[in-house]
Design an enzyme around this catalytic site. Sequence first.
Site, mmCIF file in Angstrom:
data_model
loop_
_atom_site.group_PDB
_atom_site.id
_atom_site.type_symbol
_atom_site.label_atom_id
_atom_site.label_comp_id
_atom_site.label_asym_id
_atom_site.label_seq_id
_atom_site.Cartn_x
_atom_site.Cartn_y
_atom_site.Cartn_z
ATOM 1 N N LYS A 38 -52.825 18.289 52.763
ATOM 2 C CA LYS A 38 -53.818 17.316 52.269
ATOM 3 C C LYS A 38 -55.202 17.965 52.193
ATOM 4 C CE LYS A 38 -56.033 14.270 55.096
ATOM 5 N NZ LYS A 38 -57.479 14.239 54.861
ATOM 6 N N ASN A 39 -55.568 18.682 53.249
ATOM 7 C CA ASN A 39 -56.931 19.209 53.288
ATOM 8 C C ASN A 39 -57.141 20.382 52.343
ATOM 9 O OD1 ASN A 39 -57.537 17.253 55.077
ATOM 10 N ND2 ASN A 39 -57.747 18.595 56.867
ATOM 11 N N ARG A 108 -63.847 9.639 52.392
ATOM 12 C CA ARG A 108 -65.075 10.324 52.736
ATOM 13 C C ARG A 108 -65.123 11.746 52.166
ATOM 14 N NH1 ARG A 108 -67.373 13.939 55.362
ATOM 15 N NH2 ARG A 108 -69.487 13.572 56.089
ATOM 16 N N CYS A 132 -67.309 7.060 59.351
ATOM 17 C CA CYS A 132 -65.941 6.604 59.127
ATOM 18 C C CYS A 132 -65.301 6.313 60.459
ATOM 19 C CB CYS A 132 -65.157 7.629 58.335
ATOM 20 S SG CYS A 132 -64.757 9.056 59.316
ATOM 21 N N ARG A 137 -70.377 10.832 60.254
ATOM 22 C CA ARG A 137 -70.040 12.131 59.644
ATOM 23 C C ARG A 137 -71.159 12.512 58.698
ATOM 24 N NH1 ARG A 137 -63.636 12.063 58.419
ATOM 25 N NH2 ARG A 137 -63.933 14.295 58.126
ATOM 26 N N ILE A 139 -73.854 14.602 56.401
ATOM 27 C CA ILE A 139 -73.641 15.665 55.410
ATOM 28 C C ILE A 139 -74.898 16.532 55.285
ATOM 29 C CG2 ILE A 139 -71.835 14.523 54.055
ATOM 30 C CD1 ILE A 139 -74.109 13.766 52.048
ATOM 31 N N ASP A 140 -75.698 16.524 56.360
ATOM 32 C CA ASP A 140 -76.942 17.298 56.329
ATOM 33 C C ASP A 140 -76.704 18.780 56.016
ATOM 34 O OD1 ASP A 140 -75.654 17.054 58.881
ATOM 35 O OD2 ASP A 140 -77.301 18.193 59.749
ATOM 36 N N LEU A 141 -75.606 19.331 56.524
ATOM 37 C CA LEU A 141 -75.351 20.765 56.278
ATOM 38 C C LEU A 141 -75.003 21.019 54.818
ATOM 39 C CD1 LEU A 141 -73.242 21.580 59.469
ATOM 40 C CD2 LEU A 141 -75.643 22.118 59.038
ATOM 41 N N ASP A 322 -57.519 17.791 64.266
ATOM 42 C CA ASP A 322 -56.553 16.894 63.619
ATOM 43 C C ASP A 322 -55.218 16.834 64.372
ATOM 44 O OD1 ASP A 322 -58.426 16.355 61.720
ATOM 45 O OD2 ASP A 322 -57.500 17.519 60.117
ATOM 46 N N ILE A 344 -65.164 18.309 68.204
ATOM 47 C CA ILE A 344 -65.540 18.288 66.787
ATOM 48 C C ILE A 344 -66.067 16.928 66.358
ATOM 49 C CG2 ILE A 344 -64.766 18.770 64.413
ATOM 50 C CD1 ILE A 344 -64.644 21.246 66.174
ATOM 51 N N ARG A 414 -52.531 8.043 54.060
ATOM 52 C CA ARG A 414 -53.590 8.899 53.518
ATOM 53 C C ARG A 414 -53.189 10.373 53.608
ATOM 54 N NH1 ARG A 414 -58.695 8.675 56.467
ATOM 55 N NH2 ARG A 414 -58.889 10.409 55.070
#
Length: 433
Positions: A38-39, A108, A132, A137, A139-141, A322, A344, A414
């Site tokens: 998936k990833n 996301r 989420c 989570r 997203i600044d980076l 995960d 994480i 998902r």
Amino acid sequence: MELNELLEDGRAAPKSGGALCIEGGVPLRGELRVQGAKNSILPLLAASVLCGGESVFHNCPELSDVAVTVRILRYLGCACQRHGKTLVVRSGALDRADIPDRMMHQMRSSIVFLGAILAKCGEASLSFPGGCEIGQRPIDLHLSSLRKLGVQIREEHGCLFCRAPHGVTGGFVSLSFPSVGATENLLLAASTGRGTTVIANAAREPEIADLACFLNRCGAHIYGAGESCVIVEGVPRLSGSEFTVMPDRIAAATYMAAAAVTGGTVLLRGVNAGHLMPVLSAFEETGCRVLQSGAELLLSAPERLGPVRHVRTMPYPGFPTDAQAPIMAMAAVGNGTSIFVENIFECRYQHAAELNRLGAKIRVEGKVAVVEGVPKLSGAPVTAADLRGGAALAVAGLCAEGETMLLHPKYIDRGYEHFERNLRSLGARIVRV
Ligand code: UD1
């Protein structure tokens, strides 16, 4: 209708929604081919936006997250067709450079389209993906590193307006944390940028290497993906290519955990054991035997599992966050105490309270969870709150005495292809009702 009747009735076809009804206690036996990752497929599909012409993805898993991604691709103007496990995407000039709020909120990780749309159109407007189920989570980076590549970003009313009117430019980016998504966005944005981009402290996950491998096949010049320093020499354009998605290491770990808690034996085909090293060590610690030969992994579990002692989630090549939840389900019935430290995500223990409903003894304090293994779990109604936590509850249900009713299996859909059908093929008594 009883579980027995449902199984015989053939009404066990996978459907979204409803609940999973599991009757525990059957040792899983048999073999299974592991799905595509998936990833990996999600960023690969985003990459197809950048590549003119046809991109063909083999081993593409059937997941609800893939369905959402396909809807985004079609919205942008790409044509997508599935033929069994192969997904074909045709992309030309995009119709638009935005993703509507409703699509961003369904998944996301749609933030990975940012780099691809920007590189293709010179602009992109997306709504902020927000937090989420597993916590904030940010997203600044993603944003600070894209700014280093000359992208102008305005954040207004929960929306991101990004522009690179003269194209994305090369630059030096040092990530303060090896974020998977930020690394992917950088690879996508920089591949067709002007000049050379150096990414220091890049994420080293195998899915990053998979994405770079596909982009290179399409004509990109990316060096060092899978290591912490990645160099991207921008090229003027990319053209679609054919690619086989890597095996899903987390799905593999989950099916292994399912076999382990039931005292079973499974042979997984189409896996890359090299991607699973710290997870395999955890299985071995519990007394499971793990044999590897080529792309096959054989797991056989002892009558009673031992504890896993210490699991500390880390960026790759450390223990994957995960896999934390499925391994915790296994520790719940291990003979001893196991300690988990989730480094994480801030809110990734929601499954612990639900496992306790099944009779587990888990105490959570901040990022630490202490699991005192019990000899037996017993069935109860439980609710999935996120993808991997949901899968962990199913794993626990497979060894619990009696019936477990798992609500909200949509989270499992998902990321796991034909979840209950696969488990049934190993002998599990699990149906969707
Ligand atoms: C990806 C995976 C997810 C996995 C995670 C970590 C996909 C589709 N998802 O998620 O399954 O659990 O990697 O291996 O591939 N962070 C920030 N700012 C940012 C970006 C991240 O603070 O701009 C933080 C996150 O909140 C989190 C940590 O960094 O605490 C890791 O996030 P990241 O590596 O970016 O994970 P994702 O790409 O979201």
